[in-house]
Every structure is written in C-alpha cells, then in structure tokens.
Write a protein that holds these residues in place. Structure first.
Motif, PDB file in Angstrom:
ATOM      1  N   LYS A 116       0.845  -1.186   0.000  1.00  0.00           N
ATOM      2  CA  LYS A 116       0.000   0.000   0.000  1.00  0.00           C
ATOM      3  C   LYS A 116       0.883   1.240   0.000  1.00  0.00           C
ATOM      4  N   TRP A 117       0.450   2.248  -0.755  1.00  0.00           N
ATOM      5  CA  TRP A 117       1.206   3.497  -0.800  1.00  0.00           C
ATOM      6  C   TRP A 117       0.306   4.633  -0.287  1.00  0.00           C
ATOM      7  N   PRO A 118       0.735   5.322   0.756  1.00  0.00           N
ATOM      8  CA  PRO A 118      -0.124   6.376   1.329  1.00  0.00           C
ATOM      9  C   PRO A 118      -0.004   7.691   0.563  1.00  0.00           C
ATOM     10  N   TYR A 119      -1.156   8.263   0.247  1.00  0.00           N
ATOM     11  CA  TYR A 119      -1.189   9.591  -0.355  1.00  0.00           C
ATOM     12  C   TYR A 119      -1.717  10.594   0.663  1.00  0.00           C
ATOM     13  N   ALA A 120      -1.398  11.847   0.445  1.00  0.00           N
ATOM     14  CA  ALA A 120      -1.825  12.898   1.372  1.00  0.00           C
ATOM     15  C   ALA A 120      -3.348  12.968   1.399  1.00  0.00           C
ATOM     16  N   GLU A 121      -3.877  13.266   2.575  1.00  0.00           N
ATOM     17  CA  GLU A 121      -5.316  13.387   2.731  1.00  0.00           C
ATOM     18  C   GLU A 121      -5.833  14.565   1.905  1.00  0.00           C
ATOM     19  N   ASN A 122      -6.943  14.333   1.224  1.00  0.00           N
ATOM     20  CA  ASN A 122      -7.519  15.379   0.377  1.00  0.00           C
ATOM     21  C   ASN A 122      -8.717  15.995   1.084  1.00  0.00           C
ATOM     22  N   LEU A 123      -8.517  17.177   1.667  1.00  0.00           N
ATOM     23  CA  LEU A 123      -9.590  17.900   2.345  1.00  0.00           C
ATOM     24  C   LEU A 123      -9.975  19.155   1.564  1.00  0.00           C
ATOM     25  N   SER A 124      -9.621  19.176   0.295  1.00  0.00           N
ATOM     26  CA  SER A 124      -9.957  20.322  -0.553  1.00  0.00           C
ATOM     27  C   SER A 124     -11.351  20.111  -1.154  1.00  0.00           C
ATOM     28  N   ASP A 125     -11.722  20.963  -2.106  1.00  0.00           N
ATOM     29  CA  ASP A 125     -13.018  20.824  -2.776  1.00  0.00           C
ATOM     30  C   ASP A 125     -12.875  20.288  -4.193  1.00  0.00           C
ATOM     31  N   THR A 126     -11.696  19.778  -4.528  1.00  0.00           N
ATOM     32  CA  THR A 126     -11.462  19.247  -5.873  1.00  0.00           C
ATOM     33  C   THR A 126     -10.823  17.862  -5.791  1.00  0.00           C
ATOM     34  N   VAL A 127     -11.005  17.102  -6.870  1.00  0.00           N
ATOM     35  CA  VAL A 127     -10.402  15.769  -6.958  1.00  0.00           C
ATOM     36  C   VAL A 127      -8.903  15.918  -7.214  1.00  0.00           C
ATOM     37  N   GLN A 128      -8.101  15.174  -6.457  1.00  0.00           N
ATOM     38  CA  GLN A 128      -6.648  15.189  -6.648  1.00  0.00           C
ATOM     39  C   GLN A 128      -6.254  14.001  -7.522  1.00  0.00           C
ATOM     40  N   GLU A 129      -5.493  14.266  -8.567  1.00  0.00           N
ATOM     41  CA  GLU A 129      -5.100  13.210  -9.509  1.00  0.00           C
ATOM     42  C   GLU A 129      -3.599  12.991  -9.461  1.00  0.00           C
ATOM     43  N   TYR A 130      -3.198  11.713  -9.408  1.00  0.00           N
ATOM     44  CA  TYR A 130      -1.787  11.340  -9.386  1.00  0.00           C
ATOM     45  C   TYR A 130      -1.539  10.321 -10.492  1.00  0.00           C
TER      46      TYR A 130
END
Length: 208
Positions: free
Chosen positions: A23-37
């Motif tokens: 598993k690879w942890p990504y930063a928590e997304n608490l914004s109002d937009t979808v984060q794409e990696y």
C-alpha cells in the motif's frame, strides 16, 4: 523494477524495498477538488537495457475530517448543550447529520440539544456528527455527554399542627434521584431555628 508514485516529482522507489502487494499512502484530500496522481512502473532487462514504462492514474476524492465542540459535557437533567461543528473539508450539508442517540437531526453548523435522564443513575449519551463530502466520502466524530439523574425533592409531614411540645414524623417519600437529603428548619419568619442536617436514606425520621 522501480516505482514513481507522483510523476510531478522525479522520485523513484526501488521495488526491493516494498512488499508484494503493498500500500502506498497519499496525502489526505480535504480540498473541494479531486486530486489526480500518475503512477509509473519502470522495468528494465537484466543488463539494464530495454526499459519499459507503464502508468496509471489514481484519483483521490475530497474527504472531510469530522469534529465538533460543546459548551459542556456533564450536568444535571434536563441538560441543554450547545454544539458547534469544527469539521475540516468540503462538507455536504444535505447528507451530513447529528446523532444524539434517541434522536437524529439534520445538519446545522451550530445547534442546541436538551438531554433528559429520568433514571436513578447517570446516563452517558455518545453524540455523533456524521459528516459527508459531496463525493460520498464520510467521517464520524463522537463526543460523550454525561447527564445526572433528574432531581425531584419531595416529602410529607405526618402532623402539620399540634400542641407544644410538638413532635411529628417527616418522610421524604416521592423524591427521585436523591442520594443525600439536607434539611433545615425555619420558623414563620424564615429564621433558621435548626442547623442543616443530612440524611442519606429515604426513611422517615422524627422531628421534635
């Protein structure tokens, strides 16, 4: 094999340092937009030749971190408590709600609720705020509120009038949720004529 978990940065992780699967942890997304990696996997031949790269995109939907505070967490019934939402993130106010145990309420950023306890022992309510983001992600915050039993003091006096020297029987029957009775005797002018004394039972006792 080498991995790059965010192609915005030229940072590669050797596969030998990872388990399989992993598993690879990504930063928590608490914004109002979808984060794409974009994730890339680099494979090479035995001599390091013929490199091949494959990649996939992952999208992290906006989430919320539920939280709230109250002006009190313990008190006697009826206990009115003011709650204030401190949730972080993009809150869907139509689907988020408060849960007070026996009663649920639609979402409000600030509200009051009155707790009742008609039992003989303390009751603890586990108040919950269930917060949703518009993308269906959710988080729950829980806060305990302890309510002491509702107190109702009552008593009867066997004889209310009599000749001096006067003696009667006092009985705290009908009292609810009391563990210690403190009695004080006053005359008609509200002058204290007998110091406060205590009884810890519901038994009747004589007064002279």
């Amino acid at each position: 094999l080498e991995w790059n978990f965010d192609t915005r940065y030229n940072t590669w992780v050797n596969n030998t340092t990872l388990t399989n699967p992993f598993k690879w942890p990504y930063a928590e997304n608490l914004s109002d937009t979808v984060q794409e990696y974009t994730i890339q996997l680099l494979a090479k031949g035995l001599s390091g030749n013929c490199p091949s790269i494959t990649q996939k995109k992952v999208r992290i939907l906006p989430n919320v971190k539920a939280g709230f505070e109250s002006d009190k967490f313990i008190g006697c019934s009826p206990l009115t408590v003011h709650f204030n939402d401190t949730t972080i993130g993009y809150v869907d106010t139509l689907n988020s709600y408060w849960d007070f145990g026996p009663y649920q309420s639609t979402y409000e950023p600030s509200l009051e609720y009155t707790f009742q306890n008609n039992h003989l022992a303390d009751t603890t309510y586990h108040v919950r705020l269930i917060a949703y983001s518009p993308y269906g992600c959710s988080d729950t915050a829980t806060y305990p509120v302890t309510v002491h039993p509702n107190i109702n003091a009552n008593f009867i006096v066997k004889d209310l009038i009599g000749c001096s020297p006067f003696s009667t029987l006092i009985n705290p029957i009908g009292s609810i949720g009391v563990d210690t009775f403190k009695w004080a005797i006053h005359d008609l002018n509200s002058t204290l004529i007998n110091n406060t004394f205590s009884h810890t039972t519901y038994d009747a006792f004589p007064f002279n």
